[in-house]
Design a protein around this motif. Structure first.
Motif, short mmCIF file in Angstrom:
data_model
loop_
_atom_site.label_atom_id
_atom_site.label_comp_id
_atom_site.label_asym_id
_atom_site.label_seq_id
_atom_site.Cartn_x
_atom_site.Cartn_y
_atom_site.Cartn_z
N PHE A 1 3.87 2.86 -29.38
CA PHE A 1 5.23 3.16 -29.83
C PHE A 1 6.21 2.57 -28.83
CE2 PHE A 1 8.68 6.60 -29.53
CZ PHE A 1 9.54 5.88 -30.33
N ALA B 1 -2.36 3.62 -31.39
CA ALA B 1 -1.13 2.89 -31.71
C ALA B 1 -0.27 2.81 -30.46
CB ALA B 1 -0.36 3.58 -32.83
N PHE C 1 0.95 14.58 -30.51
CA PHE C 1 0.43 13.29 -30.09
C PHE C 1 -0.08 13.34 -28.65
CE2 PHE C 1 3.64 12.36 -33.35
CZ PHE C 1 2.85 11.66 -34.26
N VAL D 1 9.79 8.04 -36.58
CA VAL D 1 8.67 7.57 -35.75
C VAL D 1 7.46 8.48 -35.94
CG1 VAL D 1 7.88 7.33 -33.36
CG2 VAL D 1 10.12 6.42 -34.05
N LYS D 2 7.69 9.77 -35.96
CA LYS D 2 6.59 10.71 -36.18
C LYS D 2 5.92 10.45 -37.53
CE LYS D 2 5.62 15.59 -37.08
NZ LYS D 2 6.19 16.93 -37.29
N LEU E 1 3.84 7.14 -37.32
CA LEU E 1 2.59 7.33 -36.56
C LEU E 1 1.60 8.16 -37.36
CD1 LEU E 1 4.08 7.96 -33.01
CD2 LEU E 1 2.75 5.96 -33.71
N SER E 2 2.09 9.17 -38.05
CA SER E 2 1.21 10.01 -38.87
C SER E 2 0.64 9.22 -40.04
CB SER E 2 1.97 11.24 -39.37
OG SER E 2 2.36 12.06 -38.29
N ILE F 1 -1.52 7.67 -28.27
CA ILE F 1 -0.51 6.62 -28.29
C ILE F 1 -0.09 6.22 -26.88
CG2 ILE F 1 0.38 7.29 -30.56
CD1 ILE F 1 2.75 8.64 -29.14
N VAL G 1 4.42 0.59 -33.54
CA VAL G 1 5.57 1.23 -34.19
C VAL G 1 6.77 1.11 -33.26
CG1 VAL G 1 6.54 3.45 -34.95
CG2 VAL G 1 4.17 2.85 -35.52
N ALA H 1 -2.40 7.90 -36.30
CA ALA H 1 -2.41 7.70 -34.85
C ALA H 1 -2.28 9.03 -34.12
CB ALA H 1 -1.29 6.76 -34.44
N GLU H 2 -3.17 9.28 -33.20
CA GLU H 2 -3.11 10.48 -32.37
C GLU H 2 -2.92 10.11 -30.89
OE1 GLU H 2 -6.61 12.75 -33.14
OE2 GLU H 2 -6.06 13.18 -35.23
#
Length: 236
Positions: free
Chosen positions: A185, A183, A143, A108-109, A112-113, A120, A209, A117-118
């Motif tokens: 999650f 984003a 994040f 997941v990290k 997102l990276s 979330i 995500v 995405a920062e």
């Protein structure tokens, strides 16, 4: 030969009823899915902690099937002890199976990276205790968690009974202002989410995500097979 492009080994909690179905529908032609199960009935800190002890044994049994990569498909189980534990878990599984390994929290990290995405929003089926663990993990990984919404479900079979419509509606309710996030999650490998991703991205206008999407994308990427997953991360 079945799995002529890749054999994907998956370590799942015993009460998970979603991973095999979602992975089986999403893997591209020539990829086979092979699972091993760790005992877990309730998604609690104590049961997740005990379950982790069986992960290496599962990886060893998957190696008997000559899998090409191993995925530890449990989100909270791979972030329970914070950053560092996830990397140790991947290393242990990889060394045991003799192939690359991924753990959902790190997958997941990475997803997102990859999406840059920062900020979330996080949506889960979990109890408050696990939500706090997850939020702490994500913040420690850099994040900005601007919103978090959980359902308070402890029984894993209860999570598995949720539908993609449940996921869609929970996300829409938890993210009233998509402009405030980079984003969304949606956490938990037992939460059926893959069919809802494209509709959510279309309606929200931001990447989405999910645990299974990210895990499958990451695992197949390790063996050079493009993952047939929905959403923006599937294009990366």
């Amino acid at each position: 030969m079945f799995g002529w492009r890749a054999r994907l080994g998956v370590v799942v909690p015993s009460s998970n009823t979603t991973v095999e179905a979602e992975f089986g529908r999403a893997v591209p032609d020539g990829v086979s899915v092979h699972t091993a199960r760790m005992p877990l009935e309730s998604v609690t800190v104590d049961e997740l902690d005990a379950m982790a002890d069986d992960a290496v044994d599962c990886a060893e049994r998957l190696a008997h099937a000559n899998v090409d990569v191993v995925a530890y498909a449990c989100t909270t189980g791979s972030l329970l002890h914070g950053p560092g534990f996830d990397t140790e878990l991947e290393t242990s599984l990889s060394e045991t199976a003799g192939v690359p390994a991924v753990a959902t929290a790190l997958s997941v990290k990475r997803a997102l990276s990859a999406l840059d995405a920062e900020r979330i929003a996080v949506v889960t089926p979990y109890t408050d205790e696990l939500n706090e663990r997850e939020e702490s993990y994500l913040r420690d990984e850099g994040f900005d968690v601007v919103a978090l919404h959980g359902r308070g479900i402890e029984a894993n079979t209860g999570i598995g009974s949720l539908s993609p419509e449940d996921a869609y509606r929970q996300v829409r309710g938890a993210v009233p202002d998509p402009d405030a996030v980079d984003a969304v999650f949606v956490s938990c490998t037992n939460y059926r989410t893959l069919p809802a991703i494209d509709a959510l991205e279309s309606d929200l206008g931001v990447p989405v995500v999910t645990s299974n999407q990210a895990t499958l994308w990451d695992a197949l990427g390790r063996v050079g097979v493009p993952a047939n997953v929905p959403g923006s991360v599937g294009e990366r």
